[in-house]
Design a protein around this motif. Structure first.
Motif, PDB file in Angstrom:
ATOM      1  N   GLY A 167       0.820  -1.197   0.000  1.00 55.41           N
ATOM      2  CA  GLY A 167       0.000   0.000   0.000  1.00 55.41           C
ATOM      3  C   GLY A 167       0.858   1.253   0.000  1.00 55.41           C
ATOM      4  O   GLY A 167       2.030   1.226   0.396  1.00 55.41           O
ATOM      5  N   TYR A 168       0.270   2.352  -0.465  1.00 54.80           N
ATOM      6  CA  TYR A 168       0.981   3.621  -0.588  1.00 54.80           C
ATOM      7  C   TYR A 168       0.368   4.665   0.341  1.00 54.80           C
ATOM      8  O   TYR A 168      -0.809   4.572   0.717  1.00 54.80           O
ATOM      9  CB  TYR A 168       0.915   4.139  -2.021  1.00 54.80           C
ATOM     10  N   LEU A 169       1.132   5.673   0.685  1.00 56.42           N
ATOM     11  CA  LEU A 169       0.614   6.806   1.436  1.00 56.42           C
ATOM     12  C   LEU A 169      -0.352   7.592   0.560  1.00 56.42           C
ATOM     13  O   LEU A 169      -0.001   7.972  -0.567  1.00 56.42           O
ATOM     14  CB  LEU A 169       1.767   7.700   1.890  1.00 56.42           C
ATOM     15  N   CYS A 170      -1.527   7.819   1.052  1.00 55.29           N
ATOM     16  CA  CYS A 170      -2.538   8.554   0.276  1.00 55.29           C
ATOM     17  C   CYS A 170      -2.049   9.965  -0.046  1.00 55.29           C
ATOM     18  O   CYS A 170      -1.642  10.712   0.848  1.00 55.29           O
ATOM     19  CB  CYS A 170      -3.845   8.659   1.063  1.00 55.29           C
ATOM     20  N   GLY A 171      -2.035  10.297  -1.340  1.00 55.38           N
ATOM     21  CA  GLY A 171      -1.686  11.646  -1.759  1.00 55.38           C
ATOM     22  C   GLY A 171      -0.352  11.791  -2.440  1.00 55.38           C
ATOM     23  O   GLY A 171      -0.072  12.841  -3.020  1.00 55.38           O
ATOM     24  N   VAL A 172       0.493  10.745  -2.401  1.00 58.62           N
ATOM     25  CA  VAL A 172       1.754  10.849  -3.137  1.00 58.62           C
ATOM     26  C   VAL A 172       1.466  10.676  -4.629  1.00 58.62           C
ATOM     27  O   VAL A 172       0.381  10.243  -5.025  1.00 58.62           O
ATOM     28  CB  VAL A 172       2.777   9.803  -2.651  1.00 58.62           C
ATOM     29  N   THR A 173       2.415  11.023  -5.441  1.00 57.21           N
ATOM     30  CA  THR A 173       2.242  10.991  -6.889  1.00 57.21           C
ATOM     31  C   THR A 173       1.669   9.651  -7.359  1.00 57.21           C
ATOM     32  O   THR A 173       2.211   8.586  -7.061  1.00 57.21           O
ATOM     33  CB  THR A 173       3.590  11.234  -7.586  1.00 57.21           C
ATOM     34  N   GLY A 174       0.527   9.727  -8.054  1.00 59.85           N
ATOM     35  CA  GLY A 174      -0.090   8.542  -8.635  1.00 59.85           C
ATOM     36  C   GLY A 174      -0.972   7.756  -7.697  1.00 59.85           C
ATOM     37  O   GLY A 174      -1.518   6.724  -8.108  1.00 59.85           O
ATOM     38  N   GLU A 175      -1.139   8.194  -6.448  1.00 61.31           N
ATOM     39  CA  GLU A 175      -1.904   7.423  -5.467  1.00 61.31           C
ATOM     40  C   GLU A 175      -2.912   8.323  -4.758  1.00 61.31           C
ATOM     41  O   GLU A 175      -2.527   9.263  -4.049  1.00 61.31           O
ATOM     42  CB  GLU A 175      -0.975   6.779  -4.433  1.00 61.31           C
ATOM     43  N   THR A 176      -4.192   8.055  -4.964  1.00 61.83           N
ATOM     44  CA  THR A 176      -5.246   8.840  -4.335  1.00 61.83           C
ATOM     45  C   THR A 176      -6.143   7.941  -3.491  1.00 61.83           C
ATOM     46  O   THR A 176      -6.225   6.731  -3.723  1.00 61.83           O
ATOM     47  CB  THR A 176      -6.103   9.555  -5.393  1.00 61.83           C
TER      48      THR A 176
END
Length: 480
Positions: A167-176
């Motif tokens: 999973g990615y941190l919400c709000g980084v490039t390409g991830e909403t």
């Protein structure tokens, strides 16, 4: 010095101050010269150390039966420079779990406030999975640097709504995320963890927000590339400045040295490169070892590495060159400092209740079992102290490896690793240094010795002395 060691190599101090061996052993001697030039300086040393994350701190604090007296002995072994290794860096995990069951590290914000813009409900238990009291004890024994490192943001800040499984941190490039952009909330969260420590008397020096971002682990972790890490670094740096905190930023604890190198382009890109806000670039040694300098002008640390798969080898310095042996880790440390120009080197776990090689020290009920890996690292950590500078050191022998460091007090620590089957008669010259006593004290780790102090030798007026380095050994020569 152990009597078995004396019997084995027939060690005696020669009249000229060199270390001589009996006639039978001497026939297998080889000859080499080592030169140290203290005027040719390289990187500054921040130190060596390990982590006690994922509740391993509780192991040190007696969770499984270690008595109070042995707890104190263990803490001295790890952090006291006079009676132990004097490890100067401790890597604490910043938890992201809503419980402290099993090996989880509990979060200071266990439940979502509802949105990234809502007021967070922080909580502090004064324990932090055992890491806070451990940090207090380490600081009391001279620890220089506390590195707070988050493996993951809390799950509610991530694209997969889970602290585990990538999973990615919400709000980084390409991830909403439908819940919004959590970058600023995550920065505030990390700063609050630091503030809790400092409000209760423990200074945090370095702060990191990723761990092995190339790997979607089943435990806490978070994915990121260099560009996405850069997005967050800019916000974290502004938050630290806003809060007027003295806090260095680390990134990104890549799973291997090559993987961390691959992140550098993203950290250096754009009109406002994130690298400008970094203090230390961090990487691990698992998938690729630190054998070359990373493409950065910042300091670099090797922040995690261990033998996670090898057989249990707590008391072997050299046997078959196995992945948990002391010789292997002596070379890993030396190569990282000499070839990769690291300023810090951290093993995975310092001490834990286990019979694996993932720790430097094994705790078996009320017993402390030090590995040769521990003593190999101690021979660097104890004698090359924070603030030291690595200097030029050269060996004439292919299997006689050297490194050397000048400390801020002028003492010179030179590590000589003999990976040959024969002992070496060595002429060692120290140039460009100012020593008060012109005395050199050797310390040896091998299959029979654990950083054993040998008889001192005196330097000649030209800075040269003769000595012996036994086969399959690590000797640190401390020039005073």
């Amino acid at each position: 010095m152990s009597t078995s060691f004396l019997r084995m190599i027939l060690l005696a101090v020669a009249a000229d101050g060199s270390l001589a061996m009996g006639h039978k052993a001497a026939r297998s001697f080889r000859f080499a010269s080592i030169s140290v030039d203290a005027a040719i300086k390289y990187q500054e040393v921040d130190g060596l150390g390990a982590s006690q994350a994922f509740q391993r701190a509780e192991d040190v604090l007696g969770k499984d039966g270690l008595s109070p007296s042995l707890q104190a002995n263990l803490l001295d072994l790890l952090y006291d420079v006079d009676s132990g290794a004097g490890f100067s860096i401790l890597r604490n995990g910043i938890g992201s779990s809503n419980s402290s069951a099993s090996n989880y590290m509990n979060s200071i914000e266990p439940f979502s406030p509802g949105s990234p813009y809502a007021k967070p409900n922080y909580t502090w238990d004064g324990y932090d999975s055992g890491q806070f009291p451990l940090a207090q004890q380490a600081r009391a024994r001279g620890l220089q640097t506390l590195y707070g490192n988050a493996w993951s943001a809390p799950g509610f800040m991530k694209t997969n709504d889970d602290e585990n499984n990538g999973g990615y941190l919400c709000g980084v490039t390409g991830e909403t995320c439908a819940s919004g952009d959590w970058k600023q909330a995550y920065a505030d969260y990390l700063i609050q963890w630091v503030r809790f420590y400092e409000e209760h008397g423990v200074k945090v020096n370095n702060l990191g927000f990723l761990n092995e971002p190339q790997f979607a682990a089943t435990y806490a972790g978070m994915l990121s590339n260099g560009t996405q890490a850069a997005d967050f670094i800019r916000i974290l740096a502004k938050t630290i400045k806003r809060e007027r905190m003295e806090l260095a930023i680390n990134c990104c604890d890549g799973i291997g040295w090559d993987e961390q190198e691959a992140m550098m382009a993203g950290l250096q890109a754009g009109p406002d490169p994130a690298e400008a806000y970094l203090d230390v670039v961090t990487g691990h040694g698992y998938s690729s070892a630190p054998t070359y300098p990373l493409s950065t002008t910042r300091k670099t640390w090797l922040t995690e590495w261990a033998d996670l798969d090898g057989d249990y080898t707590p008391r072997i310095f050299y046997d078959v060159n196995g992945p948990g042996e002391g010789m292997v880790w002596a070379r890993n440390v030396q190569i990282a400092f000499v070839n990769a120009n690291v300023s810090g080197f951290l093993y995975w776990i310092g001490a834990e209740n286990s019979t694996t090689n993932s720790g430097l020290i094994n705790l078996l009920g009320d017993e402390i079992v030090t590995s040769k890996r521990f003593w190999s690292m101690a021979q660097f950590s104890k004698f090359a102290r924070p603030g030291a500078r690595r200097v030029e050191a050269l060996s004439s022998a292919e299997l006689l490896y050297v490194s050397s460091f000048v400390n801020t007090d002028g003492k010179i620590a030179t590590q000589v690793i003999n990976n040959d089957t024969a002992a070496y008669d060595v002429s060692l010259t120290l140039d460009g240094c100012r020593l008060l006593e012109k005395r050199v004290v050797p310390y040896i780790t091998d299959n029979e010795n654990d950083m054993t102090e040998l008889a001192p030798v005196l330097l000649a007026n030209d800075g040269t002395f003769r000595t012996t380095v036994p086969a399959r050994s690590l000797v640190t020569f401390l020039a005073i």
